[in-house]
Scaffold this motif. Structure first.
Motif, PDB file in Angstrom:
ATOM      1  N   LEU A  29       1.186  -1.540  -0.120  1.00 27.35           N
ATOM      2  CA  LEU A  29       0.395   0.121  -0.214  1.00 27.35           C
ATOM      3  C   LEU A  29       0.782   0.979   0.531  1.00 27.35           C
ATOM      4  O   LEU A  29       1.952   0.965   1.079  1.00 27.35           O
ATOM      5  N   CYS A  30       0.377   2.327  -0.971  1.00 26.71           N
ATOM      6  CA  CYS A  30       1.170   3.179  -1.042  1.00 26.71           C
ATOM      7  C   CYS A  30       0.114   4.447  -0.613  1.00 26.71           C
ATOM      8  O   CYS A  30      -0.851   5.406  -1.319  1.00 26.71           O
ATOM      9  N   GLY A  31       0.420   4.831   0.664  1.00 24.26           N
ATOM     10  CA  GLY A  31      -0.480   6.013   1.221  1.00 24.26           C
ATOM     11  C   GLY A  31      -2.220   5.630   1.907  1.00 24.26           C
ATOM     12  O   GLY A  31      -2.151   4.988   1.587  1.00 24.26           O
ATOM     13  N   SER A  32      -3.261   6.142   1.966  1.00 25.92           N
ATOM     14  CA  SER A  32      -3.554   6.035   2.276  1.00 25.92           C
ATOM     15  C   SER A  32      -5.064   6.224   1.297  1.00 25.92           C
ATOM     16  O   SER A  32      -5.616   6.109  -0.390  1.00 25.92           O
ATOM     17  N   PRO A  33      -6.547   4.906   1.685  1.00 29.97           N
ATOM     18  CA  PRO A  33      -7.204   4.565   0.583  1.00 29.97           C
ATOM     19  C   PRO A  33      -8.003   6.319   0.263  1.00 29.97           C
ATOM     20  O   PRO A  33      -7.747   6.840   1.117  1.00 29.97           O
ATOM     21  N   SER A  34      -8.978   6.431  -0.910  1.00 29.76           N
ATOM     22  CA  SER A  34      -9.474   7.117  -1.432  1.00 29.76           C
ATOM     23  C   SER A  34     -10.885   7.166  -2.341  1.00 29.76           C
ATOM     24  O   SER A  34     -11.108   5.454  -2.514  1.00 29.76           O
ATOM     25  N   GLN A  48      -6.958   2.824  -4.429  1.00 28.03           N
ATOM     26  CA  GLN A  48      -5.210   2.760  -3.852  1.00 28.03           C
ATOM     27  C   GLN A  48      -4.410   2.820  -4.458  1.00 28.03           C
ATOM     28  O   GLN A  48      -4.817   1.959  -5.143  1.00 28.03           O
TER      29      GLN A  48
END
Length: 68
Positions: A29-34, A48
Motif C-alpha cells: 500500500l502507498c498512502g491512504s485509500p481514497s 488505493q
C-alpha cells in the motif's frame, strides 16, 4: 525498479479482493485509500495506490504493470 499502480472500483468486496490479491503478489500500500461518490450511479468509488520493487528490470512504458 519501483512500479506504481492505482486501483479503483466500486467500494465493495470485489475491490477489497483486488487489493488483497495485489498485496499477496508483493505489492505494498502507498498512502491512504481514497473514496468519492458518483451521484449519477449512487455508488461509492474507492481507490488505493500500490507500489512494488522489481529487481533486475528497467522501466519500459510498454510493460504491463499488473504483471510485474
Amino acid at each position: 525498479m519501483k512500479v506504481y499502480r492505482f486501483l479503483t472500483g466500486p467500494d465493495d468486496a470485489s475491490f477489497c479482493h483486488r487489493v488483497t490479491a495485489a498485496l499477496n503478489k508483493g505489492w505494498e500500500l502507498c498512502g491512504s485509500p481514497s473514496m468519492t461518490f458518483n451521484s449519477q450511479t449512487g455508488q461509492v468509488i474507492a481507490g488505493q495506490a500500490i507500489v512494488k520493487d522489481v529487481a533486475g528490470k528497467d522501466y519500459d512504458p510498454e510493460m504491463k504493470l499488473s504483471e510485474q
